[in-house]
Design an enzyme around this catalytic site. Structure first.
Site, PDB file in Angstrom:
ATOM      1  N   ARG A 149      30.913 -44.236   1.187  1.00 36.72           N
ATOM      2  CA  ARG A 149      29.741 -44.627   0.410  1.00 36.72           C
ATOM      3  C   ARG A 149      30.055 -45.880  -0.408  1.00 36.72           C
ATOM      4  NH1 ARG A 149      29.291 -40.646  -2.966  1.00 36.72           N
ATOM      5  NH2 ARG A 149      30.216 -41.794  -4.702  1.00 36.72           N
ATOM      6  N   TYR A 200       6.604 -61.397  -1.997  1.00 39.78           N
ATOM      7  CA  TYR A 200       6.612 -60.391  -0.934  1.00 39.78           C
ATOM      8  C   TYR A 200       6.021 -59.083  -1.462  1.00 39.78           C
ATOM      9  CZ  TYR A 200       8.595 -56.678   1.978  1.00 39.78           C
ATOM     10  OH  TYR A 200       8.765 -55.546   2.737  1.00 39.78           O
ATOM     11  N   ASP A 258      15.626 -64.699  -4.175  1.00 37.55           N
ATOM     12  CA  ASP A 258      15.452 -64.112  -2.845  1.00 37.55           C
ATOM     13  C   ASP A 258      15.491 -65.268  -1.852  1.00 37.55           C
ATOM     14  OD1 ASP A 258      14.497 -63.076  -0.450  1.00 37.55           O
ATOM     15  OD2 ASP A 258      12.991 -61.798  -1.398  1.00 37.55           O
ATOM     16  N   LYS A 316      16.457 -59.919   8.472  1.00 37.08           N
ATOM     17  CA  LYS A 316      15.734 -61.088   8.966  1.00 37.08           C
ATOM     18  C   LYS A 316      16.681 -62.082   9.644  1.00 37.08           C
ATOM     19  CE  LYS A 316      12.184 -59.087   6.936  1.00 37.08           C
ATOM     20  NZ  LYS A 316      12.730 -58.072   6.038  1.00 37.08           N
TER      21      LYS A 316
END
Length: 379
Positions: A46, A98, A170, A195
């Site tokens: 993790r 977004y 971003d 992306k």
């Protein structure tokens, strides 16, 4: 080391056990220890995993950063950055954002007492009107989604530093190939790795990159404690995708330019959003802070009926109607009902996200096929 070389080699070396040139997929949840507390840097997956470490180091290198963190999605990365805030803090962010970011800001963090100011970033000096002693972060998207607005990162970073405010950028639409916000003064860079970075529409992932070690330690604590981390298989796929990022981005930019120029002259189109046009808002800033203008384009039809927009969006043969962007294949998206559906109509329409707008993610197919597809769909 130049970008193309970093994309292929940064953070990666042949496996010392076998000599394998590709980073192995360490499909393990835990690691043995010689004695309690005596381990080789890995305890539980993790928190850390060797495949993920290679990816994080590679993405950090591409952004000219020191520390990278990979997440199970771009929204998990965004949420972790926002965990730096506490009730009463304020954030200044863009009004063309977004839809997923808008949703997490307003639906998840506002109820915890964090205030968000959604403003027009086209003139960075506007930020000063919203700054106060409670301002903790400025969150910038550039180019914005979906109207491709350009924000002057350097100018915003100067204002942020003057006021001891964190600047997060971003950088998803540009990718590290076209733009490096840390070099322009940003504190945090966020990517939806899904992306352009991964680039093949087969991975969902996010990333944060920083230079400050203390900030990295804070983010790593939330990252490990809350567990929004990706598995090694996805990290391997993202690493594989990165190896062609520079080649793919050149093709996206070349195709994007030709598609944008074709669409601008089409009689059925009212407006084309693409930062490469000299009359695009803040085009001069885009020329300065970006290396090219990318493959993202949005268009507004002269016919304002949503029926016409739906008909055209459903008529493509090479472009696919789908969410997401940045893959090798070309995609068409209707933001009002898809990526920005969570934004109230009156809010999104104020910044141009109208029902007769569609967003194109121009892929790397043969340009003649893409132009022919646009021609027949718009006929």
């Amino acid at each position: 080391m130049k970008f193309a070389t970093k994309a292929i080699h940064a953070g990666q070396s042949p496996d010392p056990t076998t000599g394998a040139i590709m980073t192995p997929i360490f499909q393990t949840s835990t690691y043995t220890q010689a004695a309690p507390g005596k381990h080789k840097g890995y305890e539980y997956s993790r928190g850390t995993n060797p495949t993920r470490t290679a990816l994080e180091d590679c993405i950090a290198a591409l952004e000219n950063g020191k520390f990278g963190l990979a997440f199970s999605s771009g929204m998990a990365a965004t949420e972790t950055a926002l965990k730096l805030l506490k009730p009463g803090d304020e954030v200044i962010t863009g009004n063309d954002l977004y839809g997923g970011s808008y949703r997490i800001f307003t639906k998840l963090f506002e109820p915890y007492g964090i205030k968000f100011h959604f403003i027009d970033f086209s003139n960075p000096e506007t930020i000063r009107e919203y700054l106060n002693e409670k301002t903790r972060m400025i969150w910038v998207e550039t180019p914005t989604n979906p109207t491709l607005q350009i924000v002057d990162i350097l100018a915003v970073s100067k204002i942020a530093k003057e006021n001891n405010v964190l600047l997060a950028v971003d950088n998803t639409f540009a990718s590290p190939y076209l733009q490096n916000p840390l070099d322009l003064g940003a504190d945090i860079v966020m990517h939806s790795v899904t992306k352009y970075i991964s680039g093949h529409s087969d991975v969902v992932m996010g990333a944060l990159v920083v230079n400050d070690e203390e900030l990295y330690k804070q983010l790593f604590f939330y990252y490990n404690a809350c567990g929004g981390t990706p598995g090694p298989q996805d990290c391997f796929l993202a690493l594989r995708g990165i190896k062609t990022l520079h080649v793919r981005m050149k093709a996206h930019c070349e195709n994007g330019r030709q598609v944008a120029e074709y669409l601008r002259s089409h009689p059925k189109i009212e407006k084309v959003y693409w930062p490469g046009f000299p009359d695009h808002n803040n085009h001069d800033i885009a020329k300065t802070q970006m290396r090219d203008f990318g493959g993202m384009i949005s268009i507004v039809f002269k016919d304002t009926s949503i029926e016409n927009t739906f008909r055209i969006a459903s008529s493509f043969k090479v472009f696919s109607l789908a969410e997401s962007l940045g893959g090798v294949e070309s995609l068409i998206n209707h933001p009002a009902t898809m990526t920005h559906g969570s934004i109230p109509k009156e809010v999104r329409e104020k910044v141009g996200v109208v029902d007769n707008l569609i967003r194109l993610s121009v892929g790397i197919e043969d340009i003649e096929d893409l132009l022919e597809d646009l021609k027949q769909a718009l006929a």
